[in-house]
Structures are given as C-alpha cells and as structure tokens.
Design a protein around this motif. Structure first.
Motif, PDB file in Angstrom:
ATOM      1  N   ASP A  52      70.696 121.567  51.818  1.00  0.00           N
ATOM      2  CA  ASP A  52      70.605 122.201  50.929  1.00  0.00           C
ATOM      3  C   ASP A  52      71.326 122.188  49.639  1.00  0.00           C
ATOM      4  O   ASP A  52      71.292 121.023  49.589  1.00  0.00           O
ATOM      5  N   VAL A  53      71.494 122.896  48.444  1.00  0.00           N
ATOM      6  CA  VAL A  53      71.796 122.373  47.253  1.00  0.00           C
ATOM      7  C   VAL A  53      73.140 121.128  47.297  1.00  0.00           C
ATOM      8  O   VAL A  53      72.845 120.587  46.306  1.00  0.00           O
ATOM      9  N   GLY A  54      73.751 121.343  48.079  1.00  0.00           N
ATOM     10  CA  GLY A  54      75.020 120.706  47.831  1.00  0.00           C
ATOM     11  C   GLY A  54      75.269 119.301  48.015  1.00  0.00           C
ATOM     12  O   GLY A  54      75.228 118.083  47.444  1.00  0.00           O
ATOM     13  N   THR A  55      73.919 119.703  49.289  1.00  0.00           N
ATOM     14  CA  THR A  55      73.801 118.418  49.862  1.00  0.00           C
ATOM     15  C   THR A  55      72.595 117.455  49.066  1.00  0.00           C
ATOM     16  O   THR A  55      72.474 115.866  48.634  1.00  0.00           O
ATOM     17  N   ALA A  56      71.394 118.082  48.502  1.00  0.00           N
ATOM     18  CA  ALA A  56      70.896 117.219  47.338  1.00  0.00           C
ATOM     19  C   ALA A  56      71.339 117.224  46.080  1.00  0.00           C
ATOM     20  O   ALA A  56      71.201 116.014  45.924  1.00  0.00           O
ATOM     21  N   THR A  57      72.751 117.517  45.600  1.00  0.00           N
ATOM     22  CA  THR A  57      73.100 116.968  44.754  1.00  0.00           C
ATOM     23  C   THR A  57      74.285 115.645  44.732  1.00  0.00           C
ATOM     24  O   THR A  57      74.141 114.649  44.199  1.00  0.00           O
ATOM     25  N   ILE A  58      74.575 115.474  46.261  1.00  0.00           N
ATOM     26  CA  ILE A  58      75.288 115.039  46.368  1.00  0.00           C
ATOM     27  C   ILE A  58      74.236 113.292  46.256  1.00  0.00           C
ATOM     28  O   ILE A  58      74.916 112.090  46.112  1.00  0.00           O
ATOM     29  N   SER A  59      72.988 113.780  47.760  1.00  0.00           N
ATOM     30  CA  SER A  59      72.106 112.852  47.175  1.00  0.00           C
ATOM     31  C   SER A  59      71.791 111.995  45.974  1.00  0.00           C
ATOM     32  O   SER A  59      71.308 110.605  46.030  1.00  0.00           O
ATOM     33  N   GLY A  60      71.549 113.130  45.155  1.00  0.00           N
ATOM     34  CA  GLY A  60      71.375 112.492  43.906  1.00  0.00           C
ATOM     35  C   GLY A  60      72.180 110.867  42.817  1.00  0.00           C
ATOM     36  O   GLY A  60      71.998 110.515  42.482  1.00  0.00           O
ATOM     37  N   VAL A  61      73.636 111.376  43.157  1.00  0.00           N
ATOM     38  CA  VAL A  61      74.553 110.827  42.942  1.00  0.00           C
ATOM     39  C   VAL A  61      75.073 109.718  42.689  1.00  0.00           C
ATOM     40  O   VAL A  61      74.723 108.787  42.941  1.00  0.00           O
ATOM     41  N   LEU A  62      74.537 110.261  43.870  1.00  0.00           N
ATOM     42  CA  LEU A  62      74.583 108.491  44.959  1.00  0.00           C
ATOM     43  C   LEU A  62      73.654 108.159  45.323  1.00  0.00           C
ATOM     44  O   LEU A  62      74.067 106.248  45.633  1.00  0.00           O
ATOM     45  N   GLY A  63      72.440 107.628  44.976  1.00  0.00           N
ATOM     46  CA  GLY A  63      71.508 107.483  45.150  1.00  0.00           C
ATOM     47  C   GLY A  63      71.778 106.020  43.864  1.00  0.00           C
ATOM     48  O   GLY A  63      71.597 105.661  43.457  1.00  0.00           O
ATOM     49  N   THR A  64      71.938 107.430  42.643  1.00  0.00           N
ATOM     50  CA  THR A  64      71.694 106.048  41.770  1.00  0.00           C
ATOM     51  C   THR A  64      73.042 105.377  41.599  1.00  0.00           C
ATOM     52  O   THR A  64      72.643 104.272  40.926  1.00  0.00           O
ATOM     53  N   PHE A  65      74.263 105.894  41.903  1.00  0.00           N
ATOM     54  CA  PHE A  65      74.762 104.899  41.939  1.00  0.00           C
ATOM     55  C   PHE A  65      75.071 103.892  43.104  1.00  0.00           C
ATOM     56  O   PHE A  65      75.456 102.133  42.791  1.00  0.00           O
ATOM     57  N   ILE A  66      74.172 103.737  44.680  1.00  0.00           N
ATOM     58  CA  ILE A  66      73.680 102.715  44.863  1.00  0.00           C
ATOM     59  C   ILE A  66      73.030 102.043  44.288  1.00  0.00           C
ATOM     60  O   ILE A  66      73.150 100.822  44.417  1.00  0.00           O
ATOM     61  N   TYR A  67      72.109 102.333  43.205  1.00  0.00           N
ATOM     62  CA  TYR A  67      70.887 101.617  42.927  1.00  0.00           C
ATOM     63  C   TYR A  67      71.118 100.888  41.961  1.00  0.00           C
ATOM     64  O   TYR A  67      71.074  99.624  41.762  1.00  0.00           O
ATOM     65  N   PHE A  68      72.859 101.255  41.170  1.00  0.00           N
ATOM     66  CA  PHE A  68      73.704 101.131  40.273  1.00  0.00           C
ATOM     67  C   PHE A  68      73.856  99.408  39.893  1.00  0.00           C
ATOM     68  O   PHE A  68      74.174  97.998  39.502  1.00  0.00           O
ATOM     69  N   SER A  69      74.493  99.368  41.522  1.00  0.00           N
ATOM     70  CA  SER A  69      75.619  98.257  42.506  1.00  0.00           C
ATOM     71  C   SER A  69      74.526  97.494  42.515  1.00  0.00           C
ATOM     72  O   SER A  69      74.760  96.223  42.640  1.00  0.00           O
ATOM     73  N   ALA A  70      73.570  98.129  43.217  1.00  0.00           N
ATOM     74  CA  ALA A  70      72.622  97.013  44.090  1.00  0.00           C
ATOM     75  C   ALA A  70      71.884  96.265  42.884  1.00  0.00           C
ATOM     76  O   ALA A  70      72.211  95.008  42.896  1.00  0.00           O
ATOM     77  N   ARG A  71      70.893  96.576  42.170  1.00  0.00           N
ATOM     78  CA  ARG A  71      71.015  95.879  40.875  1.00  0.00           C
ATOM     79  C   ARG A  71      71.963  95.300  40.392  1.00  0.00           C
ATOM     80  O   ARG A  71      71.402  93.939  39.903  1.00  0.00           O
ATOM     81  N   GLY A  72      73.236  95.025  39.811  1.00  0.00           N
ATOM     82  CA  GLY A  72      74.115  94.254  39.371  1.00  0.00           C
ATOM     83  C   GLY A  72      74.530  92.771  40.026  1.00  0.00           C
ATOM     84  O   GLY A  72      74.444  92.398  40.436  1.00  0.00           O
ATOM     85  N   HIS A  73      74.226  93.686  41.570  1.00  0.00           N
ATOM     86  CA  HIS A  73      74.942  92.986  42.472  1.00  0.00           C
ATOM     87  C   HIS A  73      73.403  91.826  42.740  1.00  0.00           C
ATOM     88  O   HIS A  73      73.543  90.279  43.028  1.00  0.00           O
ATOM     89  N   PHE A  74      72.912  92.254  42.652  1.00  0.00           N
ATOM     90  CA  PHE A  74      70.853  90.845  42.592  1.00  0.00           C
ATOM     91  C   PHE A  74      70.733  90.518  41.699  1.00  0.00           C
ATOM     92  O   PHE A  74      70.347  89.439  41.547  1.00  0.00           O
ATOM     93  N   ARG A  75      71.421  91.095  40.453  1.00  0.00           N
ATOM     94  CA  ARG A  75      71.160  89.521  39.425  1.00  0.00           C
ATOM     95  C   ARG A  75      72.554  89.088  39.127  1.00  0.00           C
ATOM     96  O   ARG A  75      72.126  87.989  38.721  1.00  0.00           O
ATOM     97  N   ASN A  76      72.922  89.450  39.333  1.00  0.00           N
ATOM     98  CA  ASN A  76      74.766  88.778  39.355  1.00  0.00           C
ATOM     99  C   ASN A  76      74.853  87.936  40.400  1.00  0.00           C
ATOM    100  O   ASN A  76      74.833  86.197  39.972  1.00  0.00           O
ATOM    101  N   SER A  77      74.804  87.702  41.886  1.00  0.00           N
ATOM    102  CA  SER A  77      75.028  86.864  42.502  1.00  0.00           C
ATOM    103  C   SER A  77      74.016  86.109  43.166  1.00  0.00           C
ATOM    104  O   SER A  77      74.071  84.995  43.878  1.00  0.00           O
ATOM    105  N   TRP A  78      72.451  86.950  43.080  1.00  0.00           N
ATOM    106  CA  TRP A  78      71.791  86.424  43.420  1.00  0.00           C
ATOM    107  C   TRP A  78      70.666  85.446  42.337  1.00  0.00           C
ATOM    108  O   TRP A  78      69.913  84.899  43.066  1.00  0.00           O
TER     109      TRP A  78
END
Length: 816
Positions: A52-78
């Motif tokens: 629905d509209v609410g879960t779609a909004t959460i999906s967009g925000v949550l996916g972006t946060f996961i991307y930035f967190s994972a990208r920083g982890h792979f760059r710094n740690s790996w």
C-alpha cells in the motif's frame, strides 16, 4: 496500483538519497539522489502489487538507508572501490527487499498461511537465486577465460571506470573551481581514492593546494606584494644571526626557516619551504611531533630531526604562537643538543663507572642488581651475587707502591670481565673489592663453575710491568636469589657474610651463604645496640696496666685499657666489642672519651708517669683527631710529653699518607708515638724509617715461650737491637715470669709490661699512694741489698787478715 507504489518508493528513495548525500564526501548531491531512487525501486520490486502507500514509502526510505550503510561498510571495512561497493550495496538492498516482503505485506495477501513460513520461503529464494547467479557467472567466466576471450586480470580502474569517472571527477572539478575562484584559504584537501588515475590527480591537487596556502601564509609574514621589504629583511638578518634554528609554520607546514636550521639539516632553503614538518622527523618521533603541533603553548621538549644524509639529530624545541597580519602562526626554536647529549653521557658514565678500571661502580652495580632481582624471567631462574676480595692486596701496595697496585687492579679487572657473560655485571666496589651479578641461572652448579674459574684465573701471575710480576689469590662469598632471600640489600649482606667465612677458611676459596652465618651477625648487632646504651649510660671504664723500667723496675707509665661490664651479660672482652665499635663507627666517640678520661686521670699522677692510649685505624679517618688531642690535653692540664699514643701497623697500611701527616703533627706538638704489636702485622721496615716512633712494643706472642724457644729469643734480640739502633726505646708486653724478665734484661730491653709488674685495674688516689709506697720500699730494699753486697765483698777482701786483725774486727763489729 503497481505503478503508483513503484513511483512512491522511487520518490521517497530519491529524497532520502539526496539528504544522505550531504554527509558523503565522495558522493555529489545528484549522484546520491539517483542512487537513493534506484535503491528504493530495488527494495520494493519484489512484490509492488501487494504494497500500500505506507509500506511503499517505508520501502523507499529503508532501501536507501540500507544502500548507504552497505556502501560505506564495503568501502571502509573491505577497502572496495566505489563501483564495487555500490554494486554490492545494491545487491544487499535487493536481497533484503525480497526478504522484507514477508514483513511489510499484509498477512491476508501472503501466499502462505503465516509470516514465519513466508519469511523462510523468501530467504530460501534469495539464497537460491544468489547461488544460481554466482555459480552461472563463475562458470561462464571460467569457460571464456580458458578460451582466452577475457583478460586474466581485470584492473580496478576498469571495474571502477564508470562510477569514478563521474563521482570523483565531479568532486575534483568542484574543488578546482573553488581554488580558481580565489577561495584558497577556505579549500580543504580531498580524500585520496584507492590507487587509480584520480588518486594521482587528487594527490597533485592536494599538494598544489598546500603550496598555494603556504604562499598565502608567507605573504602574511613578508608583507603584501613585497617579499623583499625592508622590515622583512631586517627580521631575516636578525633570525639568520641566531645560533638556534628558527622555523615559522602553519598547519604543520614550514613557511620560513633561518640559516641555522637550514645548516642543521643540511638542505637548501627552497627545499624546506612549504614542506610538512613531519618530512624531517623519523617515524618513531612522528606521534610525539603531532601531539606537539596540536598544542598552542607547548612546553620545551626533546625530539629528533633528520638531516639530508639521514643522520638523527637530537634537538630541543620550544614553540609559541606568533600573530602576523591577523593570522596566527607557530614559531619554533630548535636547538642542537648533540654536544649536550654527549657531555651528559660522559658525565653519566663517569658517575656510574670506576675511573681506574672502567667497571661499573657501586652505584651502578646496586641499580643493576635491584633491576635483576625485580625482573627475574621466571620463578625457576636463579640470580647469584658474588663479593670478591683480593687476598693480601695491601701487602702488594705496601711492597710495590700505589702506582703498581693500580696497574695490578686493572689487570685483575680485565680477567674478571673475561669470566662473566654478556648479561652479567662485574663491578669494582672500591680498593680490592669486586662484585659480580650472574643472571638467568638454572642450577647452583653454574655459580660454582664461575667461582672456580675466577679463583683459577686470579691465581695466575699478572705481569704488571716488564720486570714486575705479581701473584695473588681471592676470597669469594656467594648468595643466591631466591634461595637466600629476594631483597637485594639482604642478599648483599648475606654475600658479605659468606665472604667473611671464605677468609676464615684460609682464603683462596669461595663459600655459599648458609643460614647459620646469621648467628654471628645477630650477635654483633646485639653488641652494637648494647654498646650504644653503654656509651649513653657511662658504663665504660678505664683500667690501667703499669709499665716499668727493666734496670730498677720503677713504674714510668700506664697503658689505658678499655673495659665494659654488661649489666646482664657480665664482663665483655674488648676483642668482642672493639671490632663491632670499629665497624659501626662508634669507635670515634668511644676513642674521644678514652682520650679525655685518660688525660684527666694522668694529670693527677706523679710527673714521671706517662699514660699510653691506643688509637684505632678508624680514628685516623676522623678529621678532628688532632683538635681533640689538643683539647684533651688543654682541659686536663696534662703535659704533651706525658701522653703517648699507640698505633698498630694496620693504621699505616690503611692510609699511610694521612697517617704519616697526622703522626708527624702529633710529634711536633710533643706527643709520644709508639708502634704497638710489632711483628704481628705487615712489619715493613720502611715504616720504622718513615714514621716518627718513640717506642717500639714487642708483642706478647714473642715474649711468651721465649725462655724455652731459642728462635723467639733471637727475634726479641733482633727487634731490640734494631729499635735501639733507630733511636727508639723498646718495651715488651706480656711479661709474666721472672725468667722472661731476666731474659729481656739480659738482651737490653728498656721497659716491660705484664702481670709480673701489675695487672690492669682502676686507679684511685689510694692506689697511686700504694704504688709509690711499694716503689719506695722496693728502692729501699734494693739499696739494702746493694749494701749487703758491698759488705760481703769487704768480708771476702779482709779474710786473709782476720787472724792478725782480730781485735780490730771485734771493734768494727761492736761499733756496727
């Protein structure tokens, strides 16, 4: 519905990406927005029709946060390049988005009956797809690689070309635009990428930026538009005239340096200006320098700078802020302390080493011994401390003189140094005393091997000069840690006790410490404590033993003998408490009291009687000895010629120069000097020639048995003849029988002392009267005996005329 949910997830992903890009140094705003949109779309792509509209909004925000967190982890740690980090981050978003379907989608819309079973199914699906993709990709690339259709090595620059060609180019272009716009001071160095073309460009940009900023700062120092202004030139001349190096810096970069600093590090001035200070600091001092640069007011500290040849130069640095044209710089004064360090090292070496042998001295020995005890490697290791004394070294010094004795000590030190290991310490404590600390021992046998090796090597002759070779031996005392204690001072004391026992055993041997040795120490300590109390309570008394002329047995003096009667222990022999007094230093106050008391009592005796007082070798170390002798004579009123001071040969051996000076001064003031116990010590005839003795005392060990031993009688005769030939009177001690007295009289001895003449006792005025009465009676008896002898001779002369002179004889007898 699907289109609406997809657009919602992408929009909110883009907004979240744009917001998070503001906190990323290597990701511009547009790139972050696009990355967030893609991440939102990926996260919601698993089942957009079920959202629905609410879960779609959460999906967009949550996916972006996961991307930035994972990208920083792979760059710094790996340590992954930006493109690889982004791809891995997108894969993570897709996988977690698929799994999150089981959580975000309503239960009634799920294909399974529960969220748990749906979550398990989604997770298994992600793992199967990941395995399929990776497996197929790996198989495909392996086949193509065997066919030679792909490169065996794919460079990181090729993999990252897409993203780096955009992200890093944008960042670098923006920084260049700021610099070209004149914002040099506001610009900041960029983060250097991981080893690609942009890494080289970024490094060059940072270097250019630093040089531009340094030049701007130099303009603030030298003045605007005129680097050769008069004021700056005056300052430059003044700075170049100083002996210390001066450096003006900002943000850790050198802006100006004077001639002294340039010459110190051996570089050209232009090669220094603009470079980081850390370029001239060795790696092990970088952290210290970094901490110092952060402090505005830094206390003076010592550091090291590198010269152009790589030499490490110790320096002392003083720094303070310097404000010029509204800009705060750092002014550092750098002083070369190489000569200071060298002088300090030499002074420390002299303070810690023996000047004659260059071995560690007592101070350094104690420090190393304490450190060895405190840092034993394991509890099973042993540490041995050896105290070493050369046997009869004083005789060597007396026979050959101090210069030869010093060379002999140097030869001994070389041999001892050759015996010890690299981690062991061999020290000279003073005189003929040496000590060794042996570490990292496993068994007691190792100590015995070293002790035997030392005894063996020291027993061999030492060629001191081309024509003088000296042979000696040594005595060694050993204490072990932890067997004999773990306190360093206690171990040293135990080694000393063992050394004493080695000497008692006949020398040229070694002894390990044994607990039984402590009994003697405890007894000496008890005597010392009681002796201190006896001095305070005036429990010491003087006894006097008479000294008589041989020709008429008249009393001509008394020897003062110290006696001590303990309240509980009774009479204590001088042979027990005098050595303790000498070791503890109590002999100094005791000796002063004896001198005062002997002079006070002797002043009441007849004029012809002198008093003899013994002086310990330790008393000659008292710098006030002469003054105290004068004070005792002045306070008592005793004439100096009535005081005789007795010294033993050990006084002369201990320090003959000081003893000679003191004895000559006493002699000059009229005090008599006697050499006591002659023949029992070193008996060097040179003493009799060099020292001003008035009297020579034959020890009792020669007198006792002289009547039955012709050898002893011959020694007595030789001593008497030698002493009288040198202008000294000779007195014999320990005379107890008439036969001994007659022998001494026949040999021409001048005076005697012993039980035959009188026992030591306290003297009172009545005792002196009795002595005078006895002496007068002895003289009367001697005169009567002489008259009888004359009468007998007359009778013998008149015997032939007795018959003819009978009437006359009767007349004489009658008149008598």
């Amino acid at each position: 519905m699907v289109f609406h949910n997809t657009i919602t997830a992408g929009v909110f992903g883009a907004l979240t990406g744009g917001f998070l890009a503001r906190f990323q140094k290597d990701l511009p705003l547009l790139a972050g927005t696009i990355a967030g949109m893609i991440a939102g779309l990926l996260f919601s792509s698993a089942a957009p029709e079920l959202l629905d509209v609410g879960t779609a909004t959460i999906s967009g925000v949550l996916g972006t946060f996961i991307y930035f967190s994972a990208r920083g982890h792979f760059r710094n740690s790996w340590n992954t390049n930006p493109l690889g980090a982004s791809l891995l981050a997108y894969a993570s978003v897709a996988a977690l988005g698929c799994i999150s379907t089981a959580i975000l989608v309503p239960v009634d819309a799920l294909e399974t009956t529960s969220r748990e079973s749906q979550l398990l199914a989604q997770t298994l699906g992600v793992l199967v797809n990941a395995g399929w993709v990776v497996g197929c990709g790996f198989t495909l690339f392996s086949i193509l690689d065997r066919k030679g259709l792909v490169k065996k090595v794919i460079s990181s620059s090729d993999m990252a070309s897409l993203e780096e060609s955009y992200y890093e180019r944008v960042v670098l272009e923006q920084a260049m635009e700021d610099v070209l716009a004149g914002k040099v001071r506001e610009a900041r160095p960029l983060e250097i990428p991981h080893g690609d073309d942009y890494a080289r460009l970024t490094l060059q940009f940072n270097e250019l930026l630093n040089r531009l900023q340094s030049e701007e700062d130099r303009k603030a120092i030298t003045g605007p538009h005129d680097t050769h202004s008069a004021d700056f030139q005056k300052l430059k001349v003044f700075a170049d005239g100083t002996f210390e190096g001066l450096v003006i810096s900002k943000n850790g970069r050198i802006l100006e340096a004077n001639k002294a600093f340039v010459e110190l590090i051996g570089r050209d001035e232009h090669a220094i200006t603009g470079r980081p200070i850390l370029d001239f600091v060795p790696p092990d001092y970088i952290k210290l320098t970094q901490r110092a640069l952060k402090n505005t007011h830094q206390a003076p500290y010592q550091s090291v700078v590198l010269s152009s040849t790589g030499e490490r130069i110790p320096v002392e640095i003083r720094a303070r802020p310097l404000e010029l044209n509204g800009i705060v710089f750092r002014l550092s004064a750098i002083r070369d302390i190489r000569q200071q360090r060298k002088a300090e090292a030499e002074i420390l070496h002299l303070a810690q080493h023996d000047m004659l042998t260059d071995l560690p001295n007592r101070t350094l020995f104690r420090d190393r011994f304490h450190q060895a005890v405190e840092t034993r490697a394991t509890r099973a290791d042993l540490i041995a401390v050896m105290m070493i004394d050369l046997d009869r070294f004083k005789e060597i010094n007396d026979l050959y003189g101090h210069p030869i004795g010093d060379k002999f000590i140097q030869g001994v030190s070389k041999r001892l140094r050759s015996c010890v290991g690299h981690n062991d310490t061999c020290a000279r404590l003073g005189g003929d005393e040496f000590a060794i600390v042996q570490v990292n021992l496993k068994t007691k046998a190792e100590v015995g091997l070293l002790a035997n090796r030392i005894l063996e090597i020291l027993s061999k002759p030492i060629a001191v000069t081309s024509d003088i070779t000296i042979r000696t031996s040594a005595s060694i005392g050993v204490a072990l840690c932890p067997d004999d204690g773990e306190d360093p001072d206690l171990l040293l004391a135990n080694a000393d006790m063992a050394l004493y026992k080695a000497k008692e055993a006949g020398r040229n041997t070694f002894r390990f410490f044994e607990p039984e040795m402590e009994a003697g120490v405890r007894m000496r300590r008890s005597i010392e404590v009681d002796l201190r109390k006896a001095i305070q309570q005036n429990d010491l008394v003087l006894h006097f033993q008479p000294q008589a002329r041989v020709d008429d047995r008249s009393i001509v003096g008394y020897e003062a003998l110290l006696r001590w009667t303990h309240a509980d222990k009774g009479s204590i022999s001088p042979s027990d408490f005098v050595p303790v007094a000498e070791e503890s230093g109590l002999i100094i106050p005791i000796g002063r009291w004896v001198l005062d008391e002997a002079c006070r009592q002797a002043a009441k005796w007849p004029e012809k009687c002198r008093v003899s007082v013994n002086l310990s070798p330790i008393q000659f170390c008292d710098e006030y000895l002469l003054q105290h002798v004068e004070m005792s004579l002045a306070n008592s009123g005793l004439e100096p010629h009535r005081l005789e001071l007795e010294v033993t040969e050990s006084v002369l051996v201990y320090d003959d120069h000081r003893a000679l000076s003191t004895l000559k001064e006493l002699k000059r003031r009229g005090v008599g000097i006697a050499l006591d116990d002659f023949g029992t010590g070193y008996s060097s005839l040179s003493y009799l020639r060099r020292f001003p003795f008035d009297r020579l005392k034959i020890d009792r060990s020669f007198v006792s048995g002289a009547t039955s031993d012709s050898g002893l009688a011959l020694i007595i005769r030789s001593v008497i003849e030698m002493g009288q030939a040198l202008g000294m009177e000779v007195i014999a001690e320990g005379v107890e029988t008439e036969a001994e007295f007659d022998l001494l009289r026949n040999e021409g001895c001048d005076e005697v002392q012993g039980y035959l003449i009188g026992r030591p006792q306290e003297l009172t005025p009545d005792d002196m009267l009795d002595t005078l009465h006895t002496e007068a009676q002895r003289k009367v008896n001697a005169n009567i005996e002489a008259l009888h002898a004359v009468a007998r001779r007359l009778e013998a002369f008149d015997a032939p005329h007795q018959a003819r002179a009978e009437p006359r004889k009767l007349k004489v007898t009658s008149s008598a």
